[in-house]
Motif scaffolding. Structure first.
Motif, PDB file in Angstrom:
ATOM      1  N   UNK A  15       0.784  -1.206  -0.078  1.00  0.00           N
ATOM      2  CA  UNK A  15      -0.048   0.065  -0.069  1.00  0.00           C
ATOM      3  C   UNK A  15       0.826   1.113  -0.066  1.00  0.00           C
ATOM      4  N   UNK A  16       2.043   1.111   0.420  1.00  0.00           N
ATOM      5  CA  UNK A  16       2.903   2.434   0.522  1.00  0.00           C
ATOM      6  C   UNK A  16       3.160   3.221  -0.694  1.00  0.00           C
ATOM      7  N   UNK A  17       3.161   2.058  -1.714  1.00  0.00           N
ATOM      8  CA  UNK A  17       3.650   3.085  -2.963  1.00  0.00           C
ATOM      9  C   UNK A  17       2.472   3.766  -3.388  1.00  0.00           C
ATOM     10  N   UNK A  18       1.338   3.859  -2.827  1.00  0.00           N
ATOM     11  CA  UNK A  18       0.068   4.820  -3.453  1.00  0.00           C
ATOM     12  C   UNK A  18       0.480   6.064  -2.666  1.00  0.00           C
ATOM     13  N   UNK A  19       1.095   6.158  -1.633  1.00  0.00           N
ATOM     14  CA  UNK A  19       1.332   7.306  -0.618  1.00  0.00           C
ATOM     15  C   UNK A  19       2.159   8.548  -1.320  1.00  0.00           C
ATOM     16  N   UNK A  20       3.058   7.906  -2.361  1.00  0.00           N
ATOM     17  CA  UNK A  20       3.756   9.077  -2.947  1.00  0.00           C
ATOM     18  C   UNK A  20       2.750  10.045  -3.799  1.00  0.00           C
ATOM     19  N   UNK A  21       1.815   9.344  -4.203  1.00  0.00           N
ATOM     20  CA  UNK A  21       1.053   9.937  -5.404  1.00  0.00           C
ATOM     21  C   UNK A  21       0.149  11.019  -4.776  1.00  0.00           C
ATOM     22  N   UNK A  22      -0.059  11.088  -3.295  1.00  0.00           N
ATOM     23  CA  UNK A  22      -1.047  11.915  -2.865  1.00  0.00           C
ATOM     24  C   UNK A  22      -0.252  13.473  -3.011  1.00  0.00           C
ATOM     25  N   UNK A  23       0.613  14.003  -1.918  1.00  0.00           N
ATOM     26  CA  UNK A  23       1.099  15.320  -2.088  1.00  0.00           C
ATOM     27  C   UNK A  23       2.193  14.993  -2.722  1.00  0.00           C
ATOM     28  N   UNK A  24       2.345  15.285  -4.150  1.00  0.00           N
ATOM     29  CA  UNK A  24       3.516  14.832  -4.916  1.00  0.00           C
ATOM     30  C   UNK A  24       4.527  15.825  -4.867  1.00  0.00           C
ATOM     31  N   UNK A  25       4.515  16.733  -4.039  1.00  0.00           N
ATOM     32  CA  UNK A  25       5.777  17.613  -3.699  1.00  0.00           C
ATOM     33  C   UNK A  25       6.205  17.007  -2.265  1.00  0.00           C
ATOM     34  N   UNK A  26       5.756  16.181  -1.636  1.00  0.00           N
ATOM     35  CA  UNK A  26       6.160  15.805  -0.526  1.00  0.00           C
ATOM     36  C   UNK A  26       6.251  14.075  -0.315  1.00  0.00           C
ATOM     37  N   UNK A  27       6.811  13.645  -1.539  1.00  0.00           N
ATOM     38  CA  UNK A  27       6.524  12.091  -1.365  1.00  0.00           C
ATOM     39  C   UNK A  27       7.273  11.412   0.128  1.00  0.00           C
ATOM     40  N   UNK A  28       8.472  11.860   0.364  1.00  0.00           N
ATOM     41  CA  UNK A  28       9.048  11.275   1.302  1.00  0.00           C
ATOM     42  C   UNK A  28       8.157  11.424   2.774  1.00  0.00           C
ATOM     43  N   UNK A  29       7.642  12.710   2.900  1.00  0.00           N
ATOM     44  CA  UNK A  29       6.827  12.873   4.260  1.00  0.00           C
ATOM     45  C   UNK A  29       5.741  12.077   3.963  1.00  0.00           C
TER      46      UNK A  29
ATOM     47  N   UNK B 154       8.794  10.058  -6.866  1.00  0.00           N
ATOM     48  CA  UNK B 154       7.983   8.873  -6.305  1.00  0.00           C
ATOM     49  C   UNK B 154       8.981   7.802  -5.699  1.00  0.00           C
ATOM     50  N   UNK B 155       9.561   8.128  -4.682  1.00  0.00           N
ATOM     51  CA  UNK B 155      10.717   7.329  -4.023  1.00  0.00           C
ATOM     52  C   UNK B 155      10.245   6.140  -3.538  1.00  0.00           C
ATOM     53  N   UNK B 156       9.199   6.008  -2.505  1.00  0.00           N
ATOM     54  CA  UNK B 156       8.772   4.865  -1.745  1.00  0.00           C
ATOM     55  C   UNK B 156      10.161   4.528  -0.936  1.00  0.00           C
ATOM     56  N   UNK B 157      10.992   5.182  -0.457  1.00  0.00           N
ATOM     57  CA  UNK B 157      12.179   5.050   0.086  1.00  0.00           C
ATOM     58  C   UNK B 157      11.977   4.700   1.655  1.00  0.00           C
TER      59      UNK B 157
END
Length: 413
Positions: A82-96, A173-176
């Motif tokens: 599911x985490x890979x979806x989170x980057x796409x929310x605020x796409x200027x704050x993917x790591x956040x 979209x790092x998902x780091x």
């Protein structure tokens, strides 16, 4: 395109009577659409403006044109996937976005994070804040006809995106950040690249200020425009730089520290006037404070692992897969079935570049989240547009919407 076409069908003023003034019903004012395809709305946002000549009588934000459905998609995946979806929310704050989700998962299952991973998380989160503020500064200046600022901020932002690519293989979209730590340790070039940012950025921020802070045209377009008070921020649930620019000294990194922020010395910039200019001053100073945090974290970056050793939740290192059958089993089980989380609910929040970014996460004893809900700052901050724009010129709407720094992926979840 069909949903947007339906939303923008021609409607009568009578259908909008609950949103517009009595003057609109009498035909004394004009209704004008700004967006959803408009460069100055910073995304697919529609503003329905009620105008008396060039003066804004009312402003009605209309969202929903992005309709990503991220939260429901996350509920159909295991906690890791599911985490890979989170980057796409605020796409200027993917790591956040990664970080707040991982904090919620770690809180739900009781997962530890090594000190080195905590420090790297802080460094990358603050680099993300700077990159986001740079994009905000460049685009908002461009909205007000300051083109050179945009070119300069994009130059510096590229340095930060190169660091993200160096660490994760992706620029945005790092998902780091992963539950229990990080995907992998940072490469050996990481410290030199970050030190270079620390060396260059203070001078570059000074350049932005020389261009804008005392520029008479910039001052005319920003001072006394879009004013909000601290009391109104509290009433409307506003957070982040918008609230701090109104004198509200509230920052989750100080109020409810996470990821070891309590170890670092930094200030919370505030301004008293609550206008577009104050929001500019706060974000510029926040970049300086982020550099201060990064320097401290880098100077005392500990050695050690960057992932938890808890094999129930974290895949084993690749080096173990060739020598340990138990490691192979753990790896296979985690990536095919996922780990289970207790039937409980948690809330975790961070200070994103736009304000309080929170995740409500509920487990049901299985490998997939029962409920994922993001509390996003852009969604809350956008609601003050009617308050900020009233009795201003339509030209001022451009500067006001930019000063809020909304991201529509944050709103249309």
């Amino acid at each position: 395109m069909e949903p947007a076409m339906v939303m923008l069908r021609e409607v009568s003023v009578d259908e909008l009577r609950h949103l517009v003034s009595e003057r609109a019903l009498a035909g004394e004012t004009m209704l004008l659409n700004m967006g959803p395809q408009h460069p100055s709305t910073h995304g697919v946002l529609r503003l329905l403006l009620e105008l008396d000549g060039e003066i804004v009588v009312n402003c009605i934000p209309d969202i929903g044109f992005l309709h990503t459905g991220v939260e429901k998609n996350m509920e159909a995946k295991t906690y890791q996937k599911a985490e890979v979806m989170t980057d796409r929310l605020d796409y200027l704050n993917p790591i956040g976005n990664n970080l707040v989700y991982c904090l919620a998962v770690e809180k739900l299952v009781g997962l530890d994070v090594p000190p080195r991973a905590q420090a790297i998380r802080v460094i990358l989160a603050e680099l993300t804040r700077i990159a986001s503020h740079l994009l905000w500064l460049g685009t908002s200046s461009l909205d007000l006809a300051a083109m050179s600022t945009f070119l300069y901020t994009m130059r510096e932002r590229e340095m930060i995106l190169d660091i993200f690519e160096m660490c994760s293989g992706q620029r945005m979209m790092t998902t780091y950040v992963r539950p229990g730590g990080l995907w992998r340790d940072v490469p050996v070039e990481f410290e030199d690249a970050v030190r270079r940012v620390l060396e260059i950025m203070p001078r570059r921020i000074d350049e932005y200020e020389r261009l804008l802070t005392t520029n008479e045209l910039f001052l005319d377009r920003t001072r006394g425009i879009g004013v909000i008070t601290a009391e109104e921020c509290i009433q409307w649930g506003i957070s982040g730089p918008v609230a701090r620019a109104a004198g509200l000294k509230y920052d989750l990194r100080k109020v409810r520290p996470y990821s070891g922020y309590e170890q670092y010395e930094f200030d919370i910039p505030t301004q008293p006037d609550g206008d577009v200019y104050s929001r500019y001053r706060v974000r510029v100073e926040e970049m300086r404070q982020s550099l201060r945090i990064i320097r401290q974290a880098l100077d005392k970056l500990p050695y050690g692992p960057v992932r938890s050793n808890n094999r129930k939740f974290v895949p084993p290192p690749r080096s173990e897969l060739g020598v340990s059958m138990e490691a192979v089993i753990h790896h296979f089980k985690l990536w095919t079935e996922g780990f289970v989380a207790p039937k409980e609910s948690v809330y975790a929040a961070i200070e994103s570049p736009r304000g309080e970014l929170g995740v409500f996460l509920e487990g049901d004893g299985g490998p997939k989240p029962y409920r994922v809900h993001y509390v996003t700052p852009s969604f809350a901050n956008l609601q003050i547009m009617p308050l900020l724009t009233r009795n201003h010129f339509i030209a001022d709407v451009v500067g006001i919407i930019g000063s809020i720094d909304i991201v529509l992926g944050d709103c249309d979840r």
